[in-house]
Design a protein around this motif. Structure first.
Motif, PDB file in Angstrom:
ATOM      1  N   GLY A  81     -12.262  20.552  15.683  1.00  0.00           N
ATOM      2  CA  GLY A  81     -13.098  21.695  16.006  1.00  0.00           C
ATOM      3  C   GLY A  81     -12.836  22.878  15.093  1.00  0.00           C
ATOM      4  N   ARG A  82     -12.039  22.676  14.035  1.00  0.00           N
ATOM      5  CA  ARG A  82     -11.678  23.737  13.104  1.00  0.00           C
ATOM      6  C   ARG A  82     -12.477  23.610  11.821  1.00  0.00           C
ATOM      7  NH1 ARG A  82      -6.494  25.938  13.644  1.00  0.00           N
ATOM      8  NH2 ARG A  82      -7.088  27.136  11.786  1.00  0.00           N
ATOM      9  N   ALA A  83     -13.068  24.717  11.382  1.00  0.00           N
ATOM     10  CA  ALA A  83     -13.901  24.720  10.181  1.00  0.00           C
ATOM     11  C   ALA A  83     -13.063  24.694   8.917  1.00  0.00           C
ATOM     12  CB  ALA A  83     -14.807  25.950  10.180  1.00  0.00           C
ATOM     13  N   ALA A  84     -13.635  24.137   7.856  1.00  0.00           N
ATOM     14  CA  ALA A  84     -12.931  24.064   6.576  1.00  0.00           C
ATOM     15  C   ALA A  84     -13.935  24.026   5.435  1.00  0.00           C
ATOM     16  CB  ALA A  84     -12.043  22.829   6.530  1.00  0.00           C
ATOM     17  N   LEU A  85     -13.486  24.460   4.254  1.00  0.00           N
ATOM     18  CA  LEU A  85     -14.288  24.352   3.038  1.00  0.00           C
ATOM     19  C   LEU A  85     -14.059  23.015   2.350  1.00  0.00           C
ATOM     20  CD1 LEU A  85     -13.821  27.901   1.443  1.00  0.00           C
ATOM     21  CD2 LEU A  85     -15.842  27.013   2.613  1.00  0.00           C
ATOM     22  N   ASN A  86     -13.050  22.274   2.809  1.00  0.00           N
ATOM     23  CA  ASN A  86     -12.688  20.989   2.199  1.00  0.00           C
ATOM     24  C   ASN A  86     -12.279  21.142   0.738  1.00  0.00           C
ATOM     25  OD1 ASN A  86     -15.499  19.843   4.035  1.00  0.00           O
ATOM     26  ND2 ASN A  86     -13.384  19.572   4.678  1.00  0.00           N
ATOM     27  N   ILE A  87     -11.360  22.084   0.525  1.00  0.00           N
ATOM     28  CA  ILE A  87     -10.780  22.301  -0.786  1.00  0.00           C
ATOM     29  C   ILE A  87      -9.265  22.420  -0.650  1.00  0.00           C
ATOM     30  CG2 ILE A  87     -12.807  23.587  -1.609  1.00  0.00           C
ATOM     31  CD1 ILE A  87     -10.959  26.149  -1.373  1.00  0.00           C
ATOM     32  N   THR A  88      -8.568  22.337  -1.768  1.00  0.00           N
ATOM     33  CA  THR A  88      -7.201  22.838  -1.832  1.00  0.00           C
ATOM     34  C   THR A  88      -7.228  24.016  -2.794  1.00  0.00           C
ATOM     35  OG1 THR A  88      -6.629  21.316  -3.636  1.00  0.00           O
ATOM     36  CG2 THR A  88      -6.153  20.596  -1.386  1.00  0.00           C
ATOM     37  N   GLY A  89      -6.379  24.984  -2.543  1.00  0.00           N
ATOM     38  CA  GLY A  89      -6.427  26.183  -3.367  1.00  0.00           C
ATOM     39  C   GLY A  89      -5.064  26.825  -3.513  1.00  0.00           C
ATOM     40  N   ARG A  90      -4.995  27.839  -4.331  1.00  0.00           N
ATOM     41  CA  ARG A  90      -3.769  28.609  -4.509  1.00  0.00           C
ATOM     42  C   ARG A  90      -4.127  30.079  -4.659  1.00  0.00           C
ATOM     43  NH1 ARG A  90      -3.161  30.112  -9.820  1.00  0.00           N
ATOM     44  NH2 ARG A  90      -4.473  29.007 -11.347  1.00  0.00           N
ATOM     45  N   THR A  91      -3.237  30.941  -4.226  1.00  0.00           N
ATOM     46  CA  THR A  91      -3.439  32.382  -4.351  1.00  0.00           C
ATOM     47  C   THR A  91      -3.297  32.804  -5.812  1.00  0.00           C
ATOM     48  OG1 THR A  91      -2.571  32.753  -2.122  1.00  0.00           O
ATOM     49  CG2 THR A  91      -2.597  34.650  -3.617  1.00  0.00           C
ATOM     50  N   VAL A  92      -4.207  33.647  -6.293  1.00  0.00           N
ATOM     51  CA  VAL A  92      -4.111  34.194  -7.654  1.00  0.00           C
ATOM     52  C   VAL A  92      -3.913  35.705  -7.566  1.00  0.00           C
ATOM     53  CG1 VAL A  92      -5.504  32.380  -8.682  1.00  0.00           C
ATOM     54  CG2 VAL A  92      -6.621  34.445  -7.823  1.00  0.00           C
ATOM     55  N   VAL A  93      -3.350  36.296  -8.616  1.00  0.00           N
ATOM     56  CA  VAL A  93      -3.089  37.731  -8.628  1.00  0.00           C
ATOM     57  C   VAL A  93      -3.889  38.390  -9.743  1.00  0.00           C
ATOM     58  CG1 VAL A  93      -0.782  37.466  -7.656  1.00  0.00           C
ATOM     59  CG2 VAL A  93      -1.076  37.431 -10.139  1.00  0.00           C
ATOM     60  N   ASP A  94      -4.073  39.724  -9.597  1.00  0.00           N
ATOM     61  CA  ASP A  94      -4.798  40.473 -10.616  1.00  0.00           C
ATOM     62  C   ASP A  94      -3.816  41.005 -11.663  1.00  0.00           C
ATOM     63  OD1 ASP A  94      -3.506  42.622  -9.434  1.00  0.00           O
ATOM     64  OD2 ASP A  94      -5.287  43.316  -8.336  1.00  0.00           O
ATOM     65  N   THR A  95      -4.293  41.899 -12.529  1.00  0.00           N
ATOM     66  CA  THR A  95      -3.443  42.427 -13.604  1.00  0.00           C
ATOM     67  C   THR A  95      -2.287  43.270 -13.093  1.00  0.00           C
ATOM     68  OG1 THR A  95      -4.975  44.296 -13.829  1.00  0.00           O
ATOM     69  CG2 THR A  95      -5.321  42.392 -15.281  1.00  0.00           C
ATOM     70  N   ASN A  96      -2.392  43.724 -11.855  1.00  0.00           N
ATOM     71  CA  ASN A  96      -1.305  44.492 -11.235  1.00  0.00           C
ATOM     72  C   ASN A  96      -0.404  43.601 -10.370  1.00  0.00           C
ATOM     73  OD1 ASN A  96      -2.115  47.052 -12.288  1.00  0.00           O
ATOM     74  ND2 ASN A  96      -3.750  47.114 -10.737  1.00  0.00           N
ATOM     75  N   TYR A  97      -0.589  42.287 -10.513  1.00  0.00           N
ATOM     76  CA  TYR A  97       0.197  41.299  -9.776  1.00  0.00           C
ATOM     77  C   TYR A  97       0.008  41.409  -8.265  1.00  0.00           C
ATOM     78  CZ  TYR A  97       2.351  40.789 -14.342  1.00  0.00           C
ATOM     79  OH  TYR A  97       2.548  40.612 -15.680  1.00  0.00           O
ATOM     80  N   GLN A  98      -1.183  41.828  -7.864  1.00  0.00           N
ATOM     81  CA  GLN A  98      -1.537  41.878  -6.453  1.00  0.00           C
ATOM     82  C   GLN A  98      -2.447  40.697  -6.119  1.00  0.00           C
ATOM     83  OE1 GLN A  98      -0.248  44.200  -4.257  1.00  0.00           O
ATOM     84  NE2 GLN A  98       0.984  44.683  -6.078  1.00  0.00           N
ATOM     85  N   PRO A  99      -2.300  40.100  -4.917  1.00  0.00           N
ATOM     86  CA  PRO A  99      -3.163  38.976  -4.539  1.00  0.00           C
ATOM     87  C   PRO A  99      -4.637  39.359  -4.662  1.00  0.00           C
ATOM     88  CG  PRO A  99      -1.381  39.232  -2.961  1.00  0.00           C
ATOM     89  CD  PRO A  99      -1.326  40.444  -3.860  1.00  0.00           C
ATOM     90  N   ALA A 100      -5.420  38.488  -5.302  1.00  0.00           N
ATOM     91  CA  ALA A 100      -6.802  38.858  -5.610  1.00  0.00           C
ATOM     92  C   ALA A 100      -7.815  37.774  -5.265  1.00  0.00           C
ATOM     93  CB  ALA A 100      -6.920  39.207  -7.096  1.00  0.00           C
ATOM     94  N   GLY A 101      -7.382  36.660  -4.699  1.00  0.00           N
ATOM     95  CA  GLY A 101      -8.334  35.613  -4.355  1.00  0.00           C
ATOM     96  C   GLY A 101      -7.666  34.266  -4.280  1.00  0.00           C
TER      97      GLY A 101
END
Length: 360
Positions: free
Chosen positions: A270-290
């Motif tokens: 009953g839990r929704a998913a995008l059916n992907i695997t992913g990893r956190t990326v950071v921006d130029t300031n090393y902050q999480p960005a997507g």
């Protein structure tokens, strides 16, 4: 934004008691009162309705404890201690996945006796931090709990939390339902499952290590949730935030437990998913960005919507996505088959896709 999408901003701690923490030292403090027993006025004044009301509430508490506490057990793994709730007369017990960890055998103590009973794992479902174990033999008089209806749970209802906080078996605390629809993410640190759980019940009843897997109960003697997490305040050296605890709603508890008991696993999350695997990326300031897409399940939700490896997901509907956890939180209250707008970056250009969600 409605309650189902509300997000708690404090970090949480698991409610599992390591046995290596040592013994608990308990100080008992007696209360005192200042009465004027010699006052004639005190003898002749008509009693108010307040003491009677207090007496009625106390009687309700005592009745609920008498009805439910025999169904709440203590679960001991090799290096941890938690709680559980008797689910049926066959000896099935529902608890938290983080209580059982990776172990398969346990020692269980029921409230009606001090004898330790052996139990074995049926299945665990870390995605929802739930698990079912089963007593190797069912003792006489084992009492299954009565499970309530999540639709009837309301903010302001009086509730009792039952379990083994700090190893003190058969303990009871009281409070109210503080909020509904909370989405809470559990840390993986210290054996946590890392689960993101939607629609949790927030309560002011004291929740402490060892309460995990116990019972949150209404005044109808019905289990309405499984206490799982308590909040800690990151601005106060991660000390406990009093009166902020979270319980998995009974609707999800029954859904998961019924499937595990029937099939030995969860067949319909009953839990929704995008059916992907992913990893956190950071921006130029090393902050999480997507969240960068690392792989896409062929024929899954993201694949059908045209998402590719290398795309960076930044938003689900109007909810920002900066980390894997925030992606899970953004999807936690959605259902498989629902359509959501996914905003993502491809080669630096922002794009959107309408995605029909799949299932975990």
């Amino acid at each position: 934004m409605d309650a189902s999408h509300s997000r708690s901003r404090v970090r949480r701690r698991r409610l599992l008691l390591p046995l290596t923490a040592g013994l608990c030292a308990v100080a008992l403090v007696s209360g005192c009162s200042d009465t004027n027993s010699g006052s004639p006025a005190a003898e002749t004044t008509k009693p108010s309705s307040a003491p009677q009301a207090a007496g009625d509430l106390q009687s309700e508490y005592q009745a609920v404890i008498k009805n439910v506490l025999p169904s709440v057990v203590q679960i001991q793994a090799s290096n941890s201690l938690g709680s559980g709730v008797v689910y049926d007369s066959k000896g099935h017990i529902v608890t938290n996945a983080h209580v059982v960890g990776h172990e398969r055998t346990f020692k269980v103590t029921v409230a009606t006796g001090e004898k330790v009973l052996p139990a074995s794992l049926v299945a665990t479902y870390p995605e929802q931090d739930l698990a079912v174990i089963k007593l190797d033999s069912v003792p006489k008089g084992l009492k299954p709990a009565k499970f309530g209806d999540s639709k009837k749970v309301e903010v302001g209802q009086i509730v009792l939390a039952m379990g083994s906080p700090l190893g003190l078996s058969s303990s009871v605390t009281q409070g109210i339902v503080s909020a509904l629809g909370r989405t809470v993410s559990e840390s993986r640190v210290g054996g946590g499952t890392g689960a993101t759980i939607a629609n949790m019940v927030q309560t002011s009843a004291a929740i402490n290590p060892g309460n995990s897997g116990g019972a949150l109960v209404n005044l109808n003697s019905e289990v309405i949730g499984i206490p799982t997490l308590a909040a800690v305040d990151p601005e106060m050296a991660n000390s406990a935030a009093p009166g902020i605890g979270f319980a998995i709603p009974v609707s999800m508890v029954k859904t998961v437990a019924d499937q595990i008991i029937k099939s030995g696993k969860v067949t319909d999350s009953g839990r929704a998913a995008l059916n992907i695997t992913g990893r956190t990326v950071v921006d130029t300031n090393y902050q999480p960005a997507g969240v960068a897409v690392v792989s896409v399940t062929r024929g899954g939700a993201a694949d059908k919507a045209g998402l590719r490896v290398g795309d960076i997901i930044t938003r689900i509907e109007d909810l920002p996505v900066t980390t894997i956890t925030s992606l899970s939180e953004a999807l936690a209250s959605d259902k498989p088959g629902e359509k959501v707008t996914v905003t993502y970056l491809r080669n630096g250009a922002e794009k959107t896709a309408k995605v029909t969600l799949g299932e975990i």
